[in-house]
Design a protein around this motif. Sequence first.
Motif, mmCIF file in Angstrom:
data_model
loop_
_atom_site.group_PDB
_atom_site.id
_atom_site.type_symbol
_atom_site.label_atom_id
_atom_site.label_comp_id
_atom_site.label_asym_id
_atom_site.label_seq_id
_atom_site.Cartn_x
_atom_site.Cartn_y
_atom_site.Cartn_z
ATOM 1 N N GLU A 51 53.657 128.745 71.041
ATOM 2 C CA GLU A 51 53.133 129.045 69.709
ATOM 3 C C GLU A 51 53.111 130.547 69.458
ATOM 4 N N PHE A 52 52.753 131.321 70.475
ATOM 5 C CA PHE A 52 52.747 132.774 70.344
ATOM 6 C C PHE A 52 54.165 133.295 70.085
ATOM 7 N N GLN A 53 55.132 132.757 70.799
ATOM 8 C CA GLN A 53 56.525 133.174 70.600
ATOM 9 C C GLN A 53 57.004 132.814 69.190
ATOM 10 N N ALA A 86 58.386 135.415 66.397
ATOM 11 C CA ALA A 86 59.672 135.253 65.704
ATOM 12 C C ALA A 86 59.482 135.349 64.194
ATOM 13 N N GLU A 87 58.418 134.721 63.684
ATOM 14 C CA GLU A 87 58.114 134.807 62.254
ATOM 15 C C GLU A 87 57.825 136.252 61.860
ATOM 16 N N LEU A 88 57.054 136.940 62.679
ATOM 17 C CA LEU A 88 56.722 138.333 62.417
ATOM 18 C C LEU A 88 57.986 139.189 62.367
ATOM 19 N N SER A 89 58.886 138.922 63.271
ATOM 20 C CA SER A 89 60.148 139.662 63.310
ATOM 21 C C SER A 89 60.956 139.454 62.029
ATOM 22 N N SER A 90 61.021 138.216 61.545
ATOM 23 C CA SER A 90 61.786 137.946 60.323
ATOM 24 C C SER A 90 61.110 138.562 59.097
ATOM 25 N N LEU A 149 50.269 137.457 59.882
ATOM 26 C CA LEU A 149 50.949 137.123 61.131
ATOM 27 C C LEU A 149 50.478 138.005 62.279
ATOM 28 N N GLY A 150 50.183 139.260 61.992
ATOM 29 C CA GLY A 150 49.648 140.139 63.035
ATOM 30 C C GLY A 150 48.315 139.633 63.549
ATOM 31 N N GLU A 151 47.460 139.201 62.625
ATOM 32 C CA GLU A 151 46.156 138.661 63.020
ATOM 33 C C GLU A 151 46.326 137.364 63.806
ATOM 34 N N LYS A 152 47.231 136.491 63.342
ATOM 35 C CA LYS A 152 47.492 135.244 64.075
ATOM 36 C C LYS A 152 47.999 135.530 65.473
#
Length: 128
Positions: free
Chosen positions: A15-17, A21-25, A115-118
């Motif tokens: 889930e962290f990965q 990946a979402e953060l990267s996009s 996303l950073g907080e998540k």
Amino acid sequence: MAAALQERLQTESAEFQKIQAELSSVVEARQKLDAQLSENELVKKVRRVRVQDLRSRCSPSRQEFATLTADNTVYKLVGPVLVQQDQAEARQNVDTRLDFIKSEIKRVEGQLKDLGEKGEKKKLEVRR
């Protein structure tokens, strides 16, 4: 017990990965918006093209939007063709694009924050 802990750790890590990946996009989308914003701000400043420069295939001369007079001609690149465009319409189009891009940047900034907080929350869960 150890197998359950290992399985939970793998699930949390996956889930962290996914969040990373979402953060990267989203970061990539933000970078594209920054590029578009810069381009459109440049377009707003630089719009006049002299016909003789186009004929000689030299770099067109440019002049700031604000200093254009009614005698100046504004062109819009449509595919491989330059099409004459009304100055007021050109200004309106650029201003509209800038407003849209700025609102998209705000939206993406919100996504980055969420996303950073998540990611931080999930990182803490994985460490436990």
